[in-house]
Design an enzyme around this catalytic site. Structure first.
Site, PDB file in Angstrom:
ATOM      1  N   SER A 111      -4.567  -2.218  -8.012  1.00 45.66           N
ATOM      2  CA  SER A 111      -5.282  -3.029  -8.995  1.00 45.66           C
ATOM      3  C   SER A 111      -6.357  -2.216  -9.718  1.00 45.66           C
ATOM      4  O   SER A 111      -6.534  -2.347 -10.932  1.00 45.66           O
ATOM      5  CB  SER A 111      -5.915  -4.237  -8.303  1.00 45.66           C
ATOM      6  OG  SER A 111      -6.667  -4.996  -9.208  1.00 45.66           O
ATOM      7  N   ARG A 115      -6.336  -1.738 -13.829  1.00 46.58           N
ATOM      8  CA  ARG A 115      -7.453  -2.172 -14.675  1.00 46.58           C
ATOM      9  C   ARG A 115      -7.903  -1.080 -15.635  1.00 46.58           C
ATOM     10  O   ARG A 115      -8.675  -1.339 -16.552  1.00 46.58           O
ATOM     11  CB  ARG A 115      -8.617  -2.633 -13.803  1.00 46.58           C
ATOM     12  CG  ARG A 115      -8.283  -3.897 -13.038  1.00 46.58           C
ATOM     13  CD  ARG A 115      -9.302  -4.199 -11.969  1.00 46.58           C
ATOM     14  NE  ARG A 115      -8.735  -5.140 -11.017  1.00 46.58           N
ATOM     15  CZ  ARG A 115      -9.389  -6.166 -10.519  1.00 46.58           C
ATOM     16  NH1 ARG A 115     -10.634  -6.408 -10.892  1.00 46.58           N
ATOM     17  NH2 ARG A 115      -8.808  -6.960  -9.657  1.00 46.58           N
ATOM     18  N   VAL A 136      10.111   8.267  -6.768  1.00 45.87           N
ATOM     19  CA  VAL A 136       9.704   8.683  -8.107  1.00 45.87           C
ATOM     20  C   VAL A 136       8.955   7.528  -8.758  1.00 45.87           C
ATOM     21  O   VAL A 136       9.413   6.389  -8.757  1.00 45.87           O
ATOM     22  CB  VAL A 136      10.904   9.126  -8.964  1.00 45.87           C
ATOM     23  CG1 VAL A 136      10.514   9.284 -10.420  1.00 45.87           C
ATOM     24  CG2 VAL A 136      11.458  10.437  -8.437  1.00 45.87           C
ATOM     25  N   LEU A 137       7.792   7.852  -9.275  1.00 46.31           N
ATOM     26  CA  LEU A 137       6.934   6.879  -9.939  1.00 46.31           C
ATOM     27  C   LEU A 137       7.061   7.063 -11.444  1.00 46.31           C
ATOM     28  O   LEU A 137       7.029   8.194 -11.933  1.00 46.31           O
ATOM     29  CB  LEU A 137       5.475   7.100  -9.514  1.00 46.31           C
ATOM     30  CG  LEU A 137       5.223   7.117  -8.002  1.00 46.31           C
ATOM     31  CD1 LEU A 137       3.824   7.629  -7.699  1.00 46.31           C
ATOM     32  CD2 LEU A 137       5.434   5.743  -7.418  1.00 46.31           C
ATOM     33  N   GLU A 138       7.206   5.970 -12.167  1.00 48.96           N
ATOM     34  CA  GLU A 138       7.292   6.021 -13.626  1.00 48.96           C
ATOM     35  C   GLU A 138       5.933   5.602 -14.165  1.00 48.96           C
ATOM     36  O   GLU A 138       5.637   4.421 -14.268  1.00 48.96           O
ATOM     37  CB  GLU A 138       8.380   5.077 -14.152  1.00 48.96           C
ATOM     38  CG  GLU A 138       9.744   5.302 -13.541  1.00 48.96           C
ATOM     39  CD  GLU A 138       9.986   4.446 -12.302  1.00 48.96           C
ATOM     40  OE1 GLU A 138       9.161   3.569 -11.990  1.00 48.96           O
ATOM     41  OE2 GLU A 138      11.007   4.672 -11.642  1.00 48.96           O
TER      42      GLU A 138
END
Length: 193
Positions: A111, A115, A136-138
Site C-alpha cells: 500500500s 500510494r 517476475v514483477l511488472e
C-alpha cells in the site's frame, strides 16, 4: 483457506513451502510474507515498433517483442533504477519460491508504494501450485514523479491459499508451461501460445 503467519512458519520449517533466501520472522505477518526486489530487470524501449498485433503470427509477435524489450540487466546491490512516470519495466524478486501441488500463492503490492503510484504487478498476481522459480514483477509507474528503486527493498507480499486437493497438473510438470523454473526476468512468451 488462507494460511496464517503461524501456518506459513510451519510450512516453511517442514519444507512444504520453500522460499530462498529463508525469510526472517519479522517478514512474516498476519497472512503474508514480505518479499524483496531482486537485481535483475528488463525495460521497454520507446518507439521501436508502432504496435504488437497479438493476432499476428507467432514469428511476428516474437520479432516485435524482441524489438521493444531490453536484454536482462543485472544491477549491483545498491545501484538505483529510475522508473519514470508512465514507464513499464520487468523485475525479478530476490526470492526463489517453490509451491507444493496443494497451495496457490497470491502476490500483492504494498500500500505504501501504491500510494506513490507504483504498481508491482499489472494483473498477473496468481502463483500456480507446483511453481518453482523467481517471480517476475511488472512495474508500472502511474504516479507523477520518477521512482528510484534499489535492489533489496521490500516490494510486495505473498499470501498462500490451501486447496481442497492437490492439483492433477501442477505448473512445472506441464509441457506447455512457458515460465517454468524461471530464473531472472523472463519477458512475455505470448508467442508460444
Amino acid at each position: 483457506m488462507r494460511l496464517s503467519d503461524t501456518d506459513i512458519e510451519e510450512w516453511l520449517s517442514k519444507k512444504k513451502l520453500v522460499i530462498q533466501p529463508y525469510p526472517k520472522k519479522q517478514l512474516i505477518n498476519g497472512i503474508t510474507v514480505d518479499i524483496h526486489l531482486g537485481n535483475k530487470f528488463r525495460f521497454f524501449y520507446d518507439h521501436t515498433t508502432s504496435c504488437i498485433d497479438l493476432s499476428g503470427s507467432k514469428e511476428k509477435i516474437a520479432l516485435d517483442l524482441n524489438k521493444i524489450v531490453s536484454c536482462e540487466t543485472i544491477f549491483s546491490k545498491k545501484e538505483p533504477f529510475f522508473l519514470k512516470p508512465g514507464a513499464l519495466a520487468l523485475f525479478s524478486t530476490l526470492e526463489n519460491i517453490t509451491l507444493p501441488n496443494n497451495l496457490v500463492g497470491w502476490l500483492d503490492g504494498r500500500s505504501s508504494l501504491a500510494r506513490l503510484g507504483l504498481m508491482v504487478h499489472v494483473t498477473s498476481h496468481r502463483i500456480d501450485p507446483g511453481w518453482h522459480g523467481n517471480i517476475v514483477l511488472e512495474f508500472f509507474n502511474a504516479g507523477k514523479l520518477t521512482l528510484v528503486l534499489t535492489p533489496g527493498i521490500k516490494i510486495a507480499a505473498l499470501s498462500f491459499e490451501l486447496l481442497s486437493k492437490p492439483v492433477l497438473r501442477p505448473y512445472n510438470s506441464r509441457n506447455e508451461s512457458k515460465y517454468k523454473r524461471q530464473n531472472g526476468v523472463v519477458p512475455s512468451r505470448i508467442y508460444e501460445e
